[in-house]
Design a protein around this motif. Structure first.
Motif, PDB file in Angstrom:
ATOM      1  N   THR A 187      48.591 -13.202  92.483  1.00 17.38           N
ATOM      2  CA  THR A 187      48.564 -13.741  93.837  1.00 17.38           C
ATOM      3  C   THR A 187      47.760 -15.027  93.926  1.00 17.38           C
ATOM      4  O   THR A 187      48.221 -16.041  94.468  1.00 17.38           O
ATOM      5  CB  THR A 187      47.991 -12.701  94.821  1.00 17.38           C
ATOM      6  N   ALA A 188      46.525 -15.004  93.407  1.00 19.04           N
ATOM      7  CA  ALA A 188      45.667 -16.187  93.481  1.00 19.04           C
ATOM      8  C   ALA A 188      46.257 -17.337  92.677  1.00 19.04           C
ATOM      9  O   ALA A 188      46.124 -18.510  93.059  1.00 19.04           O
ATOM     10  CB  ALA A 188      44.270 -15.852  92.975  1.00 19.04           C
ATOM     11  N   LEU A 189      46.930 -17.036  91.586  1.00 19.06           N
ATOM     12  CA  LEU A 189      47.561 -18.077  90.775  1.00 19.06           C
ATOM     13  C   LEU A 189      48.704 -18.735  91.550  1.00 19.06           C
ATOM     14  O   LEU A 189      48.773 -19.964  91.662  1.00 19.06           O
ATOM     15  CB  LEU A 189      48.080 -17.464  89.477  1.00 19.06           C
ATOM     16  N   VAL A 190      49.586 -17.931  92.106  1.00 17.81           N
ATOM     17  CA  VAL A 190      50.732 -18.452  92.858  1.00 17.81           C
ATOM     18  C   VAL A 190      50.280 -19.227  94.087  1.00 17.81           C
ATOM     19  O   VAL A 190      50.844 -20.275  94.432  1.00 17.81           O
ATOM     20  CB  VAL A 190      51.675 -17.301  93.255  1.00 17.81           C
ATOM     21  N   ASP A 191      49.217 -18.752  94.739  1.00 16.53           N
ATOM     22  CA  ASP A 191      48.721 -19.401  95.956  1.00 16.53           C
ATOM     23  C   ASP A 191      47.931 -20.671  95.677  1.00 16.53           C
ATOM     24  O   ASP A 191      47.588 -21.393  96.625  1.00 16.53           O
ATOM     25  CB  ASP A 191      47.837 -18.423  96.751  1.00 16.53           C
TER      26      ASP A 191
ATOM     27  N   PHE B 108      54.388 -17.882  81.369  1.00 20.64           N
ATOM     28  CA  PHE B 108      53.418 -17.308  80.443  1.00 20.64           C
ATOM     29  C   PHE B 108      53.191 -18.295  79.302  1.00 20.64           C
ATOM     30  O   PHE B 108      54.138 -18.698  78.624  1.00 20.64           O
ATOM     31  CB  PHE B 108      53.901 -15.961  79.928  1.00 20.64           C
ATOM     32  N   ALA B 109      51.936 -18.667  79.095  1.00 19.55           N
ATOM     33  CA  ALA B 109      51.604 -19.709  78.126  1.00 19.55           C
ATOM     34  C   ALA B 109      51.486 -19.182  76.709  1.00 19.55           C
ATOM     35  O   ALA B 109      51.445 -19.975  75.767  1.00 19.55           O
ATOM     36  CB  ALA B 109      50.294 -20.393  78.533  1.00 19.55           C
ATOM     37  N   GLY B 110      51.426 -17.878  76.547  1.00 19.39           N
ATOM     38  CA  GLY B 110      51.339 -17.322  75.204  1.00 19.39           C
ATOM     39  C   GLY B 110      50.712 -15.952  75.214  1.00 19.39           C
ATOM     40  O   GLY B 110      50.002 -15.571  76.143  1.00 19.39           O
ATOM     41  N   VAL B 111      50.992 -15.188  74.155  1.00 19.17           N
ATOM     42  CA  VAL B 111      50.480 -13.827  74.037  1.00 19.17           C
ATOM     43  C   VAL B 111      49.021 -13.860  73.602  1.00 19.17           C
ATOM     44  O   VAL B 111      48.662 -14.530  72.634  1.00 19.17           O
ATOM     45  CB  VAL B 111      51.315 -13.015  73.034  1.00 19.17           C
ATOM     46  N   THR B 112      48.193 -13.117  74.309  1.00 23.47           N
ATOM     47  CA  THR B 112      46.786 -12.999  73.951  1.00 23.47           C
ATOM     48  C   THR B 112      46.511 -11.720  73.169  1.00 23.47           C
ATOM     49  O   THR B 112      45.549 -11.657  72.407  1.00 23.47           O
ATOM     50  CB  THR B 112      45.900 -13.009  75.208  1.00 23.47           C
TER      51      THR B 112
ATOM     52  N   ARG C  19      56.274  -1.579  74.953  1.00 17.19           N
ATOM     53  CA  ARG C  19      55.810  -2.853  74.381  1.00 17.19           C
ATOM     54  C   ARG C  19      55.075  -3.595  75.489  1.00 17.19           C
ATOM     55  O   ARG C  19      55.626  -3.795  76.570  1.00 17.19           O
ATOM     56  CB  ARG C  19      56.978  -3.696  73.869  1.00 17.19           C
ATOM     57  N   GLU C  20      53.847  -4.020  75.222  1.00 17.72           N
ATOM     58  CA  GLU C  20      53.036  -4.694  76.233  1.00 17.72           C
ATOM     59  C   GLU C  20      52.398  -5.961  75.646  1.00 17.72           C
ATOM     60  O   GLU C  20      51.229  -5.961  75.260  1.00 17.72           O
ATOM     61  CB  GLU C  20      51.933  -3.762  76.759  1.00 17.72           C
ATOM     62  N   PRO C  21      53.165  -7.045  75.555  1.00 21.02           N
ATOM     63  CA  PRO C  21      52.551  -8.298  75.113  1.00 21.02           C
ATOM     64  C   PRO C  21      51.720  -8.899  76.251  1.00 21.02           C
ATOM     65  O   PRO C  21      52.260  -9.472  77.192  1.00 21.02           O
ATOM     66  CB  PRO C  21      53.751  -9.180  74.763  1.00 21.02           C
ATOM     67  N   MET C  22      50.414  -8.726  76.190  1.00 19.54           N
ATOM     68  CA  MET C  22      49.547  -9.280  77.223  1.00 19.54           C
ATOM     69  C   MET C  22      49.468 -10.792  77.027  1.00 19.54           C
ATOM     70  O   MET C  22      49.330 -11.277  75.900  1.00 19.54           O
ATOM     71  CB  MET C  22      48.161  -8.642  77.159  1.00 19.54           C
ATOM     72  N   ALA C  23      49.548 -11.540  78.126  1.00 16.23           N
ATOM     73  CA  ALA C  23      49.675 -12.988  78.000  1.00 16.23           C
ATOM     74  C   ALA C  23      48.922 -13.724  79.096  1.00 16.23           C
ATOM     75  O   ALA C  23      48.626 -13.163  80.157  1.00 16.23           O
ATOM     76  CB  ALA C  23      51.158 -13.383  78.049  1.00 16.23           C
ATOM     77  N   ALA C  24      48.612 -14.976  78.820  1.00 15.77           N
ATOM     78  CA  ALA C  24      47.986 -15.861  79.804  1.00 15.77           C
ATOM     79  C   ALA C  24      49.085 -16.498  80.653  1.00 15.77           C
ATOM     80  O   ALA C  24      50.127 -16.907  80.127  1.00 15.77           O
ATOM     81  CB  ALA C  24      47.177 -16.946  79.095  1.00 15.77           C
ATOM     82  N   ALA C  25      48.852 -16.598  81.963  1.00 15.94           N
ATOM     83  CA  ALA C  25      49.865 -17.130  82.880  1.00 15.94           C
ATOM     84  C   ALA C  25      49.326 -18.328  83.649  1.00 15.94           C
ATOM     85  O   ALA C  25      48.133 -18.390  83.979  1.00 15.94           O
ATOM     86  CB  ALA C  25      50.317 -16.053  83.867  1.00 15.94           C
TER      87      ALA C  25
END
Length: 338
Positions: free
Chosen positions: A93-97, A121-125, A227-233
């Motif tokens: 939410t804060a990112l989109v806003d 998504f900028a890449g998998v962390t 499968r849960e590729p956690m990523a930076a957005a």
């Protein structure tokens, strides 16, 4: 921590003087971040190993260190981060806003999230998969034994959908997910006995188990159900900021690979070479040529970040598994820096 520059990060050449990225808009996220003097980063409200505020006020964890790496590149100061702890349902939410510049909050990269919101998504962390935390004396050995039983999940995560898919494919009675708004409430719902298991990414479960009164009275089942590729957005309206964040992540992996290839005793030289290779592209990213050295000075390589926050040094002892370099059987593949 490896030191690649003679001066501390705060004494590095001011990134604000670097040339603008080619073809960028008049005002970019990088401009806004520099004018503000801090990176606004969304993190979880508190999961050990990923992002948690310690008693002295410091934020620790893999996600927190990724945010510091971006701040080191963009601002020359890895501590110039304003932390925005959010519940799972509000992580974007804060990112989109526009209130946040980056979300690093054990957030799974999915088609639905990227298609339905103005984000990229900028890449998998961290490569992960959802699993189950159960009491050691429960007799539960396999996920099948949880069919029809109450399990605690965090609202706003992919857990409920993953549970429905996994049990549905096997023709088993569905589990009964009980959703809680925050990680703390979810853990309390499990610890109280209201739920027989806690479902979450297995890496995050290691941190949650450590927060229990008697951690070793609980265990994480071996089998993952998703499968849960956690990523930076980031938002999708600024390709230059997206590129910057993506290459900070790539640098962390590539630098570890450089050090591995160089062999024992050659780490310092290998990291300096990796920083120089990446650094010369700084002006094209809107940065100076010292950006990569600052990142590695601040956080070390991806391997250093993982070991410090999730590995043996953290007290959690989460095996790297899929988060190893591809040369050791993992999924992290180093994109060339030249």
């Amino acid at each position: 921590m490896t030191t690649l520059t003679e001066a501390p990060a705060s004494a590095a050449p001011a990134p604000a003087t670097a040339p603008a990225p080619r073809g960028r808009a008049a005002t970019t996220t990088l401009d806004v971040v520099r004018a503000r003097g801090t990176l606004n980063a969304v993190v979880s409200r508190g999961i050990r190993g990923l992002s948690r505020q310690e008693q002295d006020g410091r934020w620790t964890g893999l996600d927190a260190d990724i945010a510091r790496a971006v701040a080191a590149a963009a601002l020359g100061d890895p501590q110039a981060v304003t932390w925005l702890p959010s519940d799972p349902a509000d992580r974007l939410t804060a990112l989109v806003d526009g209130a946040a510049d980056l979300t690093v909050s054990n957030l799974t990269w999915t088609l639905g999230r990227e298609a339905d919101r103005p984000i990229l998504f900028a890449g998998v962390t961290c490569y992960d998969g959802e699993g189950f935390l159960v009491r050691d004396d429960s007799g539960i050995q396999h996920p099948e034994q949880l069919a029809g039983r109450r399990v605690a999940v965090q609202a706003g995560t992919t857990s409920a959908a993953n549970l429905a898919a996994w049990y549905g494919r096997r023709g088993l009675e569905p589990v009964r997910p009980v959703a809680f708004a925050t990680p703390a409430q979810t853990l309390a719902g499990y610890a109280s006995g209201e739920c027989v298991a806690y479902v979450l990414d297995r890496t995050a479960l290691a941190g949650e188990r450590a927060a229990l009164a008697y951690p070793y009275a609980h265990r994480i089942l071996d089998e993952a159900i998703s499968r849960e590729p956690m990523a930076a957005a980031v938002r999708d309206d600024d390709p230059h900021w997206y590129r910057l964040c993506r290459w900070v992540l790539q640098l962390l992996v590539a630098a570890e690979h450089h050090a591995d290839e160089a062999g024992p005793g050659n780490r310092e030289r290998a990291l300096a070479e990796a920083a120089a290779l990446a650094g010369r592209h700084g002006p094209a990213l809107g940065l100076d040529e010292g950006w990569a050295a600052r990142v590695l000075d601040a956080t070390g390589t991806y391997g250093d970040i993982y070991e410090r926050n999730l590995g043996a040094a953290s007290g959690l002892g989460v095996p790297r598994g899929l988060n190893e370099l591809w040369t050791r059987g993992g999924l992290h593949y180093a994109v060339p820096l030249q």
